[in-house]
Design an enzyme around this catalytic site. Structure first.
Site, PDB file in Angstrom:
ATOM      1  N   ASP A 115       0.809  -1.224   0.000  1.00  0.00           N
ATOM      2  CA  ASP A 115       0.000   0.000   0.000  1.00  0.00           C
ATOM      3  C   ASP A 115       0.842   1.273   0.000  1.00  0.00           C
ATOM      4  O   ASP A 115       0.323   2.353  -0.272  1.00  0.00           O
ATOM      5  CB  ASP A 115      -0.951   0.016   1.206  1.00  0.00           C
ATOM      6  CG  ASP A 115      -2.093  -0.968   1.031  1.00  0.00           C
ATOM      7  OD1 ASP A 115      -2.538  -1.155  -0.110  1.00  0.00           O
ATOM      8  OD2 ASP A 115      -2.514  -1.569   2.042  1.00  0.00           O
ATOM      9  N   ASP A 175      -4.776  -5.819  -6.250  1.00  0.00           N
ATOM     10  CA  ASP A 175      -4.658  -4.376  -5.961  1.00  0.00           C
ATOM     11  C   ASP A 175      -3.220  -3.891  -6.177  1.00  0.00           C
ATOM     12  O   ASP A 175      -2.975  -2.745  -6.552  1.00  0.00           O
ATOM     13  CB  ASP A 175      -5.050  -4.058  -4.501  1.00  0.00           C
ATOM     14  CG  ASP A 175      -6.147  -4.937  -3.930  1.00  0.00           C
ATOM     15  OD1 ASP A 175      -6.288  -6.084  -4.396  1.00  0.00           O
ATOM     16  OD2 ASP A 175      -6.839  -4.498  -3.009  1.00  0.00           O
TER      17      ASP A 175
HETATM   18  N1  GLY Z   1      -6.703  -2.095  -1.730  1.00  0.00           N
HETATM   19  C1  GLY Z   1      -7.719  -2.391  -0.808  1.00  0.00           C
HETATM   20  C2  GLY Z   1      -9.076  -2.289  -1.370  1.00  0.00           C
HETATM   21  O1  GLY Z   1      -9.266  -2.159  -2.565  1.00  0.00           O
HETATM   22  O2  GLY Z   1     -10.003  -2.328  -0.578  1.00  0.00           O
END
Ligand code: GLY
Length: 404
Positions: A115, A175
């Site tokens: 992230d 993601d």
């Molecule tokens: N990257 C976390 C989500 O999309 O909730």
């Protein structure tokens, strides 16, 4: 009531109402102007520059805030950068700078997870793109090196969630595709070839193992960290391991299109298009996905506006990259359709609360952030509007040049 009087009331009401519902002409510029004003108003009410907007709980009207280490910290400064880019308003620039600054600490700490890409690229990345400030560049380069420490060369991908290693072994989530942009950017800006190679390998491993034969996606792939062997596909935020989690599908559409833009490897564009077409085939009539396409509660299940905003950006990216005019038109029109729906009364919050968009779903299986405003929906909505505005300007300029 006297029957004649009732008839008269009905006739006069009908005469006053337009026979067809007036649909005002959509303009990205107009929606941006409205969204910039709203963003500025929200900014005015904020004092702490190290707490970041995250979501608005049900029946509330104001943003709940989180600290700099929350995975969403970069989205609010990102919204401010888009608002500044669209308005040249110095107050918004000062706000964007103030909320970007605390995120610096993330770039120099050991990487908690992938992230870091969302946190630093949405804040510092936009800041550098818009201002060219060299100090921002240094932070971005450092963040890319930090993200690269999570790379496992036996698997050929980044360990997305070190904290969930026990549960999923070496895990790579869809993601994470979005955060390769930081690595590609850094490789072009003095960070070195290794960052490009890591990002490319990560995209290849994701393409090979997370894309299923029907062109839907696993949320998470688990790998043997010694042999690199793919072990199993899972979900974490979706309905089931084999289901199609809406936001995951849109991370994939956007992420693979971006990977093609950065590498020229046509299999990435082909993958993005296949994911996009599968998404389009399964979308409900109104163009906004349910949080998971396979939730048996559909049509009672909640929607996810954030996925629609990400899909709009991803499809505009595809439209920019394909050579074929018909495909360009197809993906541009789909993106415009999503942005228009998000800008309608059903999804655009207007005076209802501080957010731009309503109806996003964060983590349904955990019963967290269901059918509420979430900051990343606003971020990708702003990005989509900025992209669309540039397209409107380019089209107008072309029409003018052809007239001359
Ligand atoms: N990257 C976390 C989500 O999309 O909730």
């Amino acid at each position: 009531m006297n029957k004649f009087l009732l008839l008269l009331i009905i006739i006069s009401f009908a005469a006053c109402s337009p026979t067809k519902k007036e649909v005002p002409q959509f303009s990205a510029q107009k929606m941006l102007d409205e969204s910039v004003l709203k963003t500025k108003k929200t900014l005015e009410g904020l004092s702490a520059k190290d707490s970041f907007l995250r979501n608005i709980p049900e029946n509330e009207t104001e943003w709940k805030k989180v600290g700099v280490h929350d995975w969403c910290s970069g989205f609010w400064p990102g919204v401010l950068w888009y608002a500044y880019e669209s308005s040249n308003d110095e107050v918004l620039k000062e706000g964007a700078e103030a909320f970007t600054s605390p995120i610096k600490t993330i770039a120099y700490n050991s990487a908690q997870n992938h992230d870091i890409g969302f946190m630093v690229y949405c804040s510092y990345g936009n800041g550098y793109r818009i201002t060219g400030d060299e100090a921002y560049k240094e932070v971005l380069l450092s963040a890319a090196d930090t993200l690269a420490t999570l790379y496992n060369d036996k698997v050929g991908s980044i360990l997305s969630w070190p904290e969930k290693r026990e549960e999923y072994s070496h895990n790579t989530i869809i993601d994470n595709m979005m955060n390769l942009e930081l690595l590609f950017w850094a490789a072009k800006n003095g960070g070195g070839q290794r960052l490009y190679d890591i990002a490319t390998s990560h995209a290849e491993v994701t393409m090979k193992n997370l894309v299923r034969p029907d062109n839907s996606l696993y949320h998470l792939g688990s790998f043997d960290e010694e042999t690199g062997k793919f072990l199993k596909g899972y979900t974490h935020q979706g309905y089931a391991d084999e289901s199609m989690w809406a936001r995951g599908q849109t991370w994939g559409i956007y992420g693979f299109a971006m990977a093609y833009r950065e590498t020229g490897k046509k299999e990435f564009l082909e993958t993005s298009i296949k994911l996009a077409d599968h998404y389009l085939e399964r979308l409900p009539e109104d163009g906004i996905p349910y949080w998971d396409f396979d939730d048996p509660k559909i049509p009672e299940a909640p929607k996810d506006a954030s996925a629609a905003a990400i899909a709009a950006c991803g499809m505009l990216e595809i439209a920019n990259l394909v050579k074929d005019d018909q495909l360009k038109e197809k993906y541009t029109n789909e993106a415009i359709k999503f942005i228009k729906i998000l800008s309608s009364e059903e999804y655009y919050s207007g005076a209802k609360n501080q957010a731009l968009l309503l109806h996003s779903t964060g983590h349904y299986p955990k019963n967290s952030e269901i059918d509420i405003p979430i900051i990343y929906a606003d971020y990708y909505y702003m990005e989509a509007l900025v992209r669309l505005k540039k397209l409107e300007e380019a089209t107008a300029a072309k029409a003018l040049a052809e007239k001359k």
